[in-house]
Scaffold this active site. Structure first.
Site, mmCIF file in Angstrom:
data_model
loop_
_atom_site.group_PDB
_atom_site.id
_atom_site.type_symbol
_atom_site.label_atom_id
_atom_site.label_comp_id
_atom_site.label_asym_id
_atom_site.label_seq_id
_atom_site.Cartn_x
_atom_site.Cartn_y
_atom_site.Cartn_z
ATOM 1 N N TYR A 273 0.896 -1.140 -0.003
ATOM 2 C CA TYR A 273 -0.028 0.029 -0.013
ATOM 3 C C TYR A 273 0.884 1.357 0.164
ATOM 4 O O TYR A 273 0.375 2.196 -0.525
ATOM 5 C CB TYR A 273 -0.930 -0.048 1.364
ATOM 6 C CG TYR A 273 -0.339 0.342 2.426
ATOM 7 C CD1 TYR A 273 -0.392 1.910 2.893
ATOM 8 C CD2 TYR A 273 0.280 -0.642 3.440
ATOM 9 C CE1 TYR A 273 -0.026 2.053 4.113
ATOM 10 C CE2 TYR A 273 0.673 -0.253 4.732
ATOM 11 C CZ TYR A 273 0.794 1.208 4.911
ATOM 12 O OH TYR A 273 1.373 1.713 6.153
ATOM 13 N N ILE A 293 0.478 11.660 8.690
ATOM 14 C CA ILE A 293 -0.129 11.416 9.902
ATOM 15 C C ILE A 293 0.148 10.040 10.378
ATOM 16 O O ILE A 293 -0.640 9.216 9.402
ATOM 17 C CB ILE A 293 -1.420 11.803 9.954
ATOM 18 C CG1 ILE A 293 -1.418 13.498 9.818
ATOM 19 C CG2 ILE A 293 -2.021 11.480 11.156
ATOM 20 C CD1 ILE A 293 -2.802 14.046 9.636
ATOM 21 N N LEU A 361 -2.340 10.233 5.089
ATOM 22 C CA LEU A 361 -2.932 9.745 6.531
ATOM 23 C C LEU A 361 -2.865 8.049 6.636
ATOM 24 O O LEU A 361 -3.458 7.231 5.829
ATOM 25 C CB LEU A 361 -4.470 9.982 6.215
ATOM 26 C CG LEU A 361 -5.207 9.826 7.714
ATOM 27 C CD1 LEU A 361 -4.461 10.493 8.889
ATOM 28 C CD2 LEU A 361 -6.681 10.373 7.582
ATOM 29 N N ASP A 362 -1.836 7.904 7.430
ATOM 30 C CA ASP A 362 -1.787 6.368 7.567
ATOM 31 C C ASP A 362 -1.782 6.030 9.020
ATOM 32 O O ASP A 362 -0.966 5.293 9.700
ATOM 33 C CB ASP A 362 -0.319 6.137 7.215
ATOM 34 C CG ASP A 362 0.026 4.553 7.199
ATOM 35 O OD1 ASP A 362 -0.941 3.766 7.192
ATOM 36 O OD2 ASP A 362 1.236 4.111 6.909
ATOM 37 N N ALA A 363 -2.813 6.431 9.825
ATOM 38 C CA ALA A 363 -2.908 6.439 11.099
ATOM 39 C C ALA A 363 -4.141 5.124 11.671
ATOM 40 O O ALA A 363 -4.438 4.941 12.644
ATOM 41 C CB ALA A 363 -3.332 7.550 11.964
#
Length: 494
Positions: A273, A293, A361-363
């Site tokens: 990913y 993030i 955004l990878d949270a």
């Protein structure tokens, strides 16, 4: 000391209850996450067990209250507290492996692991009250004093666990320490079978050091080591990439996936990913400044610095311990173009005044979603942080269609309400959109229709994985006021 022995007993018992509850959440987290289901089950089971202990304890105290009996209750509670350290893997991996619903799995595991010691600790307060009362004229004062001390112990345990010993010691060692504390307390209440209990106490204390030794030995033999941080239970381990057979180093905070993975024999990206973040090049080719993030092991930020030599990246990571682990195990180095901010992602967005060309955004991991970053209001804050041609890429765990697509539907609605164009790319298995997998949600601030092909072969292959089906708005939009993210994720993991 005997004059205040009962007061000490209820204070220590109250402390142990709260430390045990908070540690319990960390014990469950790698298997079931830290969702509202987990906390509901944990708090509900412990409160129910304590209530039952109060009820039974009052009746036992009226029949045969003695320091001797209270000593045995405390001793057995110590044995009960240590049981989860030995049976947690059996419970989660064997029994709960057949449960796909997080709510039921959390409830059953809480009952098995935490009900017995909580019940025994619940007996302590009414028993101590019965032993303390000598005159009915001051019985109210005695009851109030003892229950106030028990509550004060719980308050102390809350701060002690959250601010000090969980990040310092780790779950298993804390469980042994709690058990040793209760067994030691029983020495002052119970005189008989001293040598038997001394053996148990020495076993529990030595176990704390044995656990530390085993952790170091495990790391040397298998390359696997565990850490407790203020936010996560972290495991770092070696592995092999299933697709290429290449050696990897991995970081995980739950049993469902890996939050970071790095090839040991090259600088290219291992997690599929993260390669899709290249889509930022396509949708905003002149980007210079990026916000990410969720740093975890900082694999992608390090790749970004190598790949885009004239661009900068700010990384917001809530957990400073993860940054420290990334430096120690994943070769994270200081760089003038890399700025690390230790903060909650949403709090940072609320305060941010910078403008970025790209936001990554990878949270969102596989079982625990920070709901404050998944709402319409969060999407609005992301939009405000972007330049006019800015693009946001959000890594989501979901299916693209079917009953497991609840979270994607809700997130798509949130971003569609803010951005003029929202696209979804199915990362792992585009031919199986009903399968839970990584989905890259791309939202464009520009209203201009993008070109969905590229002369770059890799980028073109990513663009071809665009989900062209209709994402049905069958769920209510996630907002700060209405954020049933845990419910949606429980459906995703069915």
């Amino acid at each position: 000391m005997k004059k205040y022995l009962l007061e000490i007993t209820v204070f220590v018992s109250g402390t142990v209850v709260m430390v045990f509850e908070l540690v319990g959440s960390r014990l469950v987290a790698p298997y079931l996450g830290t969702s509202i289901y987990v906390w509901t089950a944990l708090i509900g089971v412990i409160l129910a067990s304590l209530s039952l202990g109060y009820w039974i304890g009052g009746r036992l105290a009226d029949k045969s209250a003695s320091y001797n009996n209270l000593g045995w209750i405390i001793f057995l509670a110590g044995i009960g507290v240590v049981i989860p350290a030995f049976v947690k893997n059996l419970v989660f991996e064997s029994f709960l492996g057949s449960w796909n619903q997080v709510d039921w799995a959390a409830l059953i595991s809480a009952i098995i692991l935490f009900s017995l010691p909580s019940f025994l600790l619940g007996i302590v307060s009414p028993y101590a009250v019965r032993l303390k009362i000598r005159d009915l004229n001051n019985s109210g004062q005695i009851v109030g004093n003892l229950y106030a001390l028990s509550t004060a112990g719980s308050i102390a345990g809350t701060f002690l666990a959250g601010f000090l010993i969980i990040p310092l010691l780790g779950v298993t060692k804390i469980i042994f320490l709690l058990a040793a504390t209760l067994v030691l307390l029983s020495f002052f209440l119970l005189r008989e079978k001293l040598w038997y209990r001394l053996f148990v106490l020495l076993f529990l204390i030595s176990s704390i050091f044995v656990v530390s030794w085993l952790e170091q030995r495990q790391y040397k033999q298998t390359g696997e080591i565990s850490f407790s941080t203020p936010y996560n239970e972290v495991k770092i381990f070696s592995g092999t990439d299933a697709e290429t057979g290449r050696p990897t180093l991995n970081l995980a905070t739950d049993r469902f996936g890996r939050q970071s993975t790095m090839f040991l024999d090259g600088d290219d990206l291992s997690a599929e990913y993260t390669r899709f973040y290249r889509l930022a090049e396509h949708f905003n080719p002149n980007f210079q400044k990026t916000l990410m993030i969720g740093g975890a092991a900082y694999i992608y930020p390090e790749y970004y610095l190598r790949q885009y030599s004239s661009s900068t990246i700010d990384v917001v990571e809530i957990d400073p311990k993860l940054t420290a682990l990334a430096r120690e195990y994943f070769s994270l180095k200081d760089d003038a173009r890399l700025k690390i901010i230790h903060d909650d992602g949403r709090v940072f967005l609320n305060r941010n005044e910078m403008k970025y060309d790209v936001v990554l955004l990878d949270a969102f991991n596989s079982i625990s979603i920070p709901s404050q970053l998944a709402t319409q209001e969060a999407a609005q804050k992301v939009s405000e942080a972007l330049t006019d041609d800015g693009v946001v890429l959000v890594n989501i765990i979901s299916a693209a269609e079917g009953e497991r697509s609840s979270f994607l539907q809700a997130e798509y609605m949130a971003y569609q309400s803010v951005f003029p164009q929202v696209l979804a790319f199915v990362v792992n298995s585009p031919d199986k959109p009903e399968q839970t997998q990584n989905i890259m949600l791309v939202a464009l601030k520009s209203p201009q229709k993008p070109v969905l092909s590229s002369l770059d072969q890799e980028l073109d292959s990513f663009l071809k994985q665009l989900y062209r089906g209709k994402i049905e708005p069958n769920r209510r939009m996630i907002t700060d006021d209405y954020a049933p993210v845990d419910h949606y994720m429980s459906q995703v993991l069915l």
